[in-house]
Motif scaffolding. Structure first.
Motif, mmCIF file in Angstrom:
data_model
loop_
_atom_site.group_PDB
_atom_site.id
_atom_site.type_symbol
_atom_site.label_atom_id
_atom_site.label_comp_id
_atom_site.label_asym_id
_atom_site.label_seq_id
_atom_site.Cartn_x
_atom_site.Cartn_y
_atom_site.Cartn_z
ATOM 1 N N GLY A 1 2.808 0.760 12.697
ATOM 2 C CA GLY A 1 2.443 0.633 11.292
ATOM 3 C C GLY A 1 2.407 1.974 10.586
ATOM 4 O O GLY A 1 2.849 2.099 9.438
ATOM 5 N N LEU A 2 1.878 3.002 11.259
ATOM 6 C CA LEU A 2 1.860 4.336 10.657
ATOM 7 C C LEU A 2 3.272 4.869 10.449
ATOM 8 O O LEU A 2 3.571 5.463 9.408
ATOM 9 C CB LEU A 2 1.063 5.300 11.531
ATOM 10 N N LEU A 3 4.132 4.664 11.450
ATOM 11 C CA LEU A 3 5.523 5.104 11.290
ATOM 12 C C LEU A 3 6.197 4.382 10.131
ATOM 13 O O LEU A 3 6.978 4.972 9.384
ATOM 14 C CB LEU A 3 6.304 4.885 12.580
ATOM 15 N N HIS A 4 5.880 3.114 9.969
ATOM 16 C CA HIS A 4 6.461 2.353 8.863
ATOM 17 C C HIS A 4 5.951 2.873 7.517
ATOM 18 O O HIS A 4 6.724 2.993 6.561
ATOM 19 C CB HIS A 4 6.135 0.865 8.999
ATOM 20 N N GLU A 5 4.674 3.175 7.433
ATOM 21 C CA GLU A 5 4.103 3.660 6.179
ATOM 22 C C GLU A 5 4.604 5.056 5.826
ATOM 23 O O GLU A 5 4.902 5.338 4.670
ATOM 24 C CB GLU A 5 2.578 3.675 6.253
ATOM 25 N N TRP A 6 4.667 5.951 6.813
ATOM 26 C CA TRP A 6 5.023 7.331 6.538
ATOM 27 C C TRP A 6 6.518 7.578 6.478
ATOM 28 O O TRP A 6 6.991 8.336 5.648
ATOM 29 C CB TRP A 6 4.422 8.246 7.590
ATOM 30 N N LEU A 7 7.277 6.947 7.379
ATOM 31 C CA LEU A 7 8.710 7.238 7.480
ATOM 32 C C LEU A 7 9.597 6.080 7.063
ATOM 33 O O LEU A 7 10.819 6.188 7.128
ATOM 34 C CB LEU A 7 9.053 7.655 8.924
ATOM 35 N N ASP A 8 8.986 4.977 6.685
ATOM 36 C CA ASP A 8 9.689 3.770 6.257
ATOM 37 C C ASP A 8 10.598 3.215 7.352
ATOM 38 O O ASP A 8 11.690 2.740 7.087
ATOM 39 C CB ASP A 8 10.474 4.020 4.972
ATOM 40 N N TRP A 9 10.134 3.327 8.606
ATOM 41 C CA TRP A 9 10.848 2.718 9.716
ATOM 42 C C TRP A 9 10.498 1.248 9.761
ATOM 43 O O TRP A 9 9.553 0.791 9.127
ATOM 44 C CB TRP A 9 10.457 3.356 11.031
ATOM 45 N N ILE A 10 11.253 0.503 10.544
ATOM 46 C CA ILE A 10 10.953 -0.920 10.686
ATOM 47 C C ILE A 10 9.681 -1.099 11.514
ATOM 48 O O ILE A 10 9.315 -0.240 12.305
ATOM 49 C CB ILE A 10 12.126 -1.688 11.343
ATOM 50 N N HIS A 11 9.037 -2.224 11.306
ATOM 51 C CA HIS A 11 7.857 -2.550 12.102
ATOM 52 C C HIS A 11 8.304 -3.028 13.470
ATOM 53 O O HIS A 11 9.109 -3.944 13.590
ATOM 54 C CB HIS A 11 7.064 -3.686 11.451
ATOM 55 N N PHE A 12 7.808 -2.405 14.518
ATOM 56 C CA PHE A 12 8.097 -2.864 15.874
ATOM 57 C C PHE A 12 7.276 -4.111 16.172
ATOM 58 O O PHE A 12 7.766 -5.062 16.752
ATOM 59 C CB PHE A 12 7.795 -1.754 16.886
ATOM 60 N N LEU B 1 -3.142 -7.794 9.628
ATOM 61 C CA LEU B 1 -4.511 -7.350 9.867
ATOM 62 C C LEU B 1 -4.948 -6.252 8.910
ATOM 63 O O LEU B 1 -6.136 -5.951 8.828
ATOM 64 C CB LEU B 1 -4.652 -6.846 11.306
ATOM 65 N N ALA B 2 -4.000 -5.647 8.193
ATOM 66 C CA ALA B 2 -4.311 -4.526 7.308
ATOM 67 C C ALA B 2 -4.402 -5.013 5.860
ATOM 68 O O ALA B 2 -3.437 -5.545 5.319
ATOM 69 C CB ALA B 2 -3.220 -3.462 7.423
ATOM 70 N N PRO B 3 -5.572 -4.821 5.217
ATOM 71 C CA PRO B 3 -5.695 -5.234 3.820
ATOM 72 C C PRO B 3 -4.844 -4.361 2.897
ATOM 73 O O PRO B 3 -4.605 -3.184 3.185
ATOM 74 C CB PRO B 3 -7.183 -5.067 3.512
ATOM 75 N N ASP B 4 -4.396 -4.933 1.795
ATOM 76 C CA ASP B 4 -3.565 -4.201 0.840
ATOM 77 C C ASP B 4 -4.316 -2.994 0.293
ATOM 78 O O ASP B 4 -5.467 -3.086 -0.107
ATOM 79 C CB ASP B 4 -3.152 -5.109 -0.324
ATOM 80 N N GLY B 5 -3.647 -1.863 0.286
ATOM 81 C CA GLY B 5 -4.225 -0.632 -0.203
ATOM 82 C C GLY B 5 -4.921 0.186 0.867
ATOM 83 O O GLY B 5 -5.245 1.348 0.645
ATOM 84 N N TYR B 6 -5.177 -0.393 2.019
ATOM 85 C CA TYR B 6 -5.878 0.291 3.108
ATOM 86 C C TYR B 6 -5.061 0.261 4.398
ATOM 87 O O TYR B 6 -5.629 0.283 5.481
ATOM 88 C CB TYR B 6 -7.243 -0.360 3.351
ATOM 89 N N GLU B 7 -3.752 0.256 4.276
ATOM 90 C CA GLU B 7 -2.907 0.110 5.445
ATOM 91 C C GLU B 7 -3.050 1.284 6.413
ATOM 92 O O GLU B 7 -3.217 1.083 7.616
ATOM 93 C CB GLU B 7 -1.437 -0.040 5.038
ATOM 94 N N ILE B 8 -2.996 2.502 5.890
ATOM 95 C CA ILE B 8 -3.045 3.677 6.772
ATOM 96 C C ILE B 8 -4.374 3.734 7.505
ATOM 97 O O ILE B 8 -4.425 3.972 8.711
ATOM 98 C CB ILE B 8 -2.766 4.967 5.981
ATOM 99 N N TYR B 9 -5.470 3.498 6.782
ATOM 100 C CA TYR B 9 -6.788 3.492 7.425
ATOM 101 C C TYR B 9 -6.861 2.409 8.496
ATOM 102 O O TYR B 9 -7.410 2.633 9.576
ATOM 103 C CB TYR B 9 -7.897 3.269 6.396
ATOM 104 N N SER B 10 -6.314 1.255 8.195
ATOM 105 C CA SER B 10 -6.353 0.147 9.147
ATOM 106 C C SER B 10 -5.569 0.468 10.412
ATOM 107 O O SER B 10 -6.015 0.154 11.521
ATOM 108 C CB SER B 10 -5.787 -1.119 8.513
ATOM 109 N N TYR B 11 -4.409 1.094 10.261
ATOM 110 C CA TYR B 11 -3.599 1.417 11.425
ATOM 111 C C TYR B 11 -4.262 2.492 12.288
ATOM 112 O O TYR B 11 -4.199 2.441 13.513
ATOM 113 C CB TYR B 11 -2.198 1.855 11.009
#
Length: 79
Positions: A28-39, A46-56
């Motif tokens: 999830g962090l790789l997807h958020e930061w580098l726009d890679w696909i989700h493995f 499980l991650a609420p909108d707006g809090y994805e990085i914190y959730s991951y």
């Protein structure tokens, strides 16, 4: 080779949960930061909108904590 001391079911489950949380959070962090696909794309649910990085990050930390607890449980069972 077979192990002389098999893992308890709780220790095996904690190892699986540890793997899913750590790999899912890192993916999830790789997807958020580098726009890679989700493995493991299901963890985005499980991650609420707006809090994805914190959730991951919390998923990764929780995964390591569960893995350490499972490891301690396995060591305690061995005696």
């Amino acid at each position: 080779m077979t192990s002389t001391n098999p893992k308890s079911p709780v220790a095996a489950l904690s190892g699986l949960l540890c793997f899913v949380l750590v790999v899912g959070g890192a993916s999830g962090l790789l997807h958020e930061w580098l726009d890679w696909i989700h493995f493991m794309g299901f963890v985005r649910l499980l991650a609420p909108d707006g809090y994805e990085i914190y959730s991951y990050v919390v998923m990764i930390v929780l995964g390591f904590a569960i893995g350490a607890a499972g490891n301690a449980l396995t060591r305690r069972d061995r005696g």
